[in-house]
Design a protein around this motif. Structure first.
Motif, short mmCIF file in Angstrom:
data_model
loop_
_atom_site.label_atom_id
_atom_site.label_comp_id
_atom_site.label_asym_id
_atom_site.label_seq_id
_atom_site.Cartn_x
_atom_site.Cartn_y
_atom_site.Cartn_z
N ASP A 328 -0.18 0.50 -10.88
CA ASP A 328 0.12 -0.63 -9.93
C ASP A 328 1.41 -0.32 -9.27
O ASP A 328 1.44 -0.38 -7.86
CB ASP A 328 0.48 -1.76 -10.55
CG ASP A 328 -0.83 -2.42 -11.32
OD1 ASP A 328 -2.04 -2.00 -10.71
OD2 ASP A 328 -0.80 -2.98 -12.42
N VAL A 329 2.41 0.19 -9.78
CA VAL A 329 3.79 0.87 -9.23
C VAL A 329 3.44 2.01 -8.00
O VAL A 329 3.86 1.81 -6.90
CB VAL A 329 4.68 1.05 -10.01
CG1 VAL A 329 6.03 1.54 -9.39
CG2 VAL A 329 5.19 0.05 -10.99
N GLN A 331 0.64 2.57 -6.66
CA GLN A 331 -0.13 2.06 -5.59
C GLN A 331 0.60 1.37 -4.54
O GLN A 331 0.45 1.29 -3.38
CB GLN A 331 -1.19 1.21 -6.21
CG GLN A 331 -2.33 0.81 -5.05
CD GLN A 331 -3.59 0.00 -5.72
OE1 GLN A 331 -3.43 -0.50 -6.82
NE2 GLN A 331 -4.69 0.22 -5.22
N SER A 332 1.75 0.31 -4.99
CA SER A 332 2.40 -0.35 -4.09
C SER A 332 3.24 0.30 -3.20
O SER A 332 3.39 0.27 -2.11
CB SER A 332 2.97 -1.35 -4.95
OG SER A 332 4.05 -0.79 -5.66
N HIS A 333 3.74 1.61 -3.91
CA HIS A 333 4.69 2.43 -3.32
C HIS A 333 4.02 3.28 -2.24
O HIS A 333 4.58 3.38 -0.89
CB HIS A 333 5.51 3.40 -4.15
CG HIS A 333 6.57 2.71 -5.08
ND1 HIS A 333 7.36 3.49 -5.64
CD2 HIS A 333 6.81 1.39 -5.31
CE1 HIS A 333 8.21 2.82 -6.46
NE2 HIS A 333 7.74 1.50 -6.23
N ALA A 335 1.19 2.28 -0.70
CA ALA A 335 0.68 1.10 0.42
C ALA A 335 2.12 0.77 1.20
O ALA A 335 1.69 0.71 2.33
CB ALA A 335 0.16 0.06 -0.61
N ASP A 336 3.16 0.69 0.76
CA ASP A 336 4.33 0.25 1.36
C ASP A 336 4.72 1.33 2.27
O ASP A 336 5.07 1.08 3.39
CB ASP A 336 5.47 0.08 0.35
CG ASP A 336 6.71 -0.63 1.07
OD1 ASP A 336 6.63 -1.85 1.62
OD2 ASP A 336 7.67 0.18 1.25
N THR A 370 9.75 1.42 -0.42
CA THR A 370 10.10 1.36 -1.81
C THR A 370 9.69 2.92 -2.30
O THR A 370 10.03 3.21 -3.27
CB THR A 370 9.22 0.33 -2.36
OG1 THR A 370 7.47 0.38 -1.94
CG2 THR A 370 9.61 -0.77 -2.17
N THR A 376 8.93 6.09 -8.35
CA THR A 376 7.42 5.71 -8.38
C THR A 376 6.96 6.20 -9.50
O THR A 376 5.85 5.68 -9.95
CB THR A 376 7.00 6.80 -7.44
OG1 THR A 376 7.55 6.26 -6.04
CG2 THR A 376 5.64 6.55 -6.98
#
Length: 501
Positions: A328-329, A331-333, A335-336, A370, A376
């Motif tokens: 999840d981390v 993926q969020s990085h 995406a950001d 991020t 990451t």
């Protein structure tokens, strides 16, 4: 396939809570382990007290003999150990073998060099105390607690365990709940050559077990993990003034100067960012490339990264993401970075298919993303064009982290390395410092403090013990009320003559 994590604890027939460790590649159960309670942890520390006395009394030579014997046991069972590490982490066989080669090398170094680094030696008493002899030695603290990570479940904790043992301490080790079997294996193999007392014990479990170790009365606690958890460990240990060694994460930069060997730099960036699925605290995450070589460098990185693939097969280049939440981390990085205008030149969000993440190379990512500011811990690289190597240094130093770094330059490598705010730098290579047993490993800022490995790593698990011995009377003795009225004046006059020039 649904990614898995250690199972919810259940009570066995003996009434103890147990949990299963799972292979992240398949979800297969590898083994079951006890969830150690607070009392279990305290009992381990109590047993370690007696073990510490026995272990310290063996002396440097006795401990070295046992540690050398342990090394030979580990070497004899290396294949078995490799299979266990690969099963609990999902990492490739070659990555696990590399880890174990480092374990053996560091264990040998710690046992061999402890007498010279920590043993009693003479110290000059100075001119004013010329009538005294002075000695210094480093004595074991007693019982050391170690909380280890899952990404290098043998090598990273052994940076504390081996050095603490070589210094004369007993150890209580809490491995990650994702890799409990590795900890059990280490303790069992040492027990084969030190059957008298449990000088290395393992307490398995989850966060509450680690918290119990922090408050158990150990004489020092060595922690490796996230910065956020490191702060909690420090707070827990502060109540009892238990000293801590905290090795947290990083956002390590790689600098490619105008005069770099671009092909070597690209190879280093791809390997340093993607090996072990990017799950390396000192792995490459940010790459700053001088404009003069940027296009050539990026083309090579893209070419190399596109050839790599994750998987559970023997011929895969790297394995899964060991900890499910880390996906999840990652993926969020990614995406950001994309939402803020960055571009993926290799992979993208579609590369994230738990438990595997394919290589992702991002460019044009703003500094506030991020993907640039936070760790990451996945097979991703953020490549940034800069005017020159000096700008690269400034951008590299802008992070709150300060663990390691890499510099590629034919003529300015050491100069640029000297300007970097971090604990370790490799010039024209990546992560070389971690493979040198005599070099300390650790960071600054949000990457923590204290050092494992090398002479500093041995001294982390000992305290300085200083002794002076009066050999004969001095003509001037200011440390008595029987001194004459002129004694202090003579002392001051002597200091001016000796040190006033």
């Amino acid at each position: 396939m649904t990614q898995t994590a250690p199972t919810t604890p259940a009570r066995a027939d003996d009434g103890q809570r147990r949990f299963a460790s799972l292979d992240p590649r398949t979800g297969e159960v590898i083994g079951h382990h006890v969830v150690a309670s607070e009392e279990d942890v305290r009992e381990a520390v109590r047993a370690a007290r007696d073990a510490a006395v026995f272990w310290a009394e063996l002396g440097f030579d006795g401990r070295r003999a046992r540690l050398d014997a342990w090394r030979k046991v580990l070497l004899k069972r290396l294949d078995e150990f490799q299979v266990l590490i690969s099963a609990e982490t999902g990492k490739s066989a070659d990555d696990a073998r590399t880890e174990l080669a480092l374990v053996i090398d560091h264990l040998h170094w710690a046992a061999k060099h402890a007498p010279k680094v920590l043993g009693k030696r003479k110290v000059s008493p100075g001119m004013l105390m010329y009538n005294h002899a002075a000695t210094l030695e480093y004595r074991p603290l007693g019982v050391v607690g170690v909380i280890g990570p899952w990404n290098y479940p043998a090598f990273t904790p052994m940076g504390s365990i081996a050095y603490a043992l070589a210094a004369g301490n007993a150890v209580v080790f809490k491995p990650s709940e994702f890799t409990p079997g590795v900890g059990v294996f280490l303790a069992a193999t040492l027990g084969e050559v030190v059957p008298e007392f449990p000088v290395l014990q393992v307490v398995t479990g989850f966060g509450e077990t680690g918290a119990a170790l922090c408050t158990s009365g150990v004489d020092k606690l060595a922690f490796t993990g996230s910065t956020a958890t490191g702060k909690k460990v420090m707070a827990a240990c502060a109540a009892s003034l238990t000293p801590v060694l905290v090795e947290c994460g990083g956002k390590d930069p790689l600098i490619v100067a105008e005069d770099a060997d671009v092909r070597a730099a690209a190879d280093g960036a791809v390997w340093g960012g993607i090996f072990n699925s990017g799950q390396t605290c000192a792995g490459v995450e940010r790459v700053y490339v001088a404009d003069a070589v940027y296009d050539e460098f990026l083309a090579l990185v893209v070419e190399k990264a596109k050839k790599l693939r994750p998987g559970g097969e023997a011929d895969a280049h790297f394995g899964p993401i060991t900890m499910p939440k880390q996906v999840d981390v990652i993926q969020s990085h990614v995406a950001d970075a994309l939402e803020r205008g960055g571009r993926a030149v290799v992979g993208g969000l579609e590369s994230i298919r738990p438990p595997y993440v394919e290589p992702v190379v991002l460019v044009d990512v703003p500094d506030e993303s991020t993907a640039v500011t936070e760790e990451t811990f996945g097979p991703t690289l953020v490549v940034t064009r800069v005017a020159d190597a000096d700008e690269a240094v400034r951008r590299a130093n802008s992070s709150a982290f300060g663990l390691g770094a890499s510099v590629y330059s034919r003529n300015r490598g050491e100069e640029l390395a000297d300007k970097l705010r971090c604990g370790m730098v490799s010039v024209n290579s990546v992560l070389a410092y971690a493979s040198v047993p005599g070099l300390p490993f650790g960071g600054v800022g949000d990457s923590g403090f204290g050092r494992i490995h090398g002479e500093d790593g041995l001294r982390e698990f000992a305290y300085a013990h200083s002794v002076t011995r009066k050999r004969f009377g001095a003509l001037l003795n200011p440390m008595t009320y029987d001194r004459g009225s002129r004694t202090i004046r003579h002392v001051v006059r002597l200091v001016r003559v000796l040190y006033g020039r």
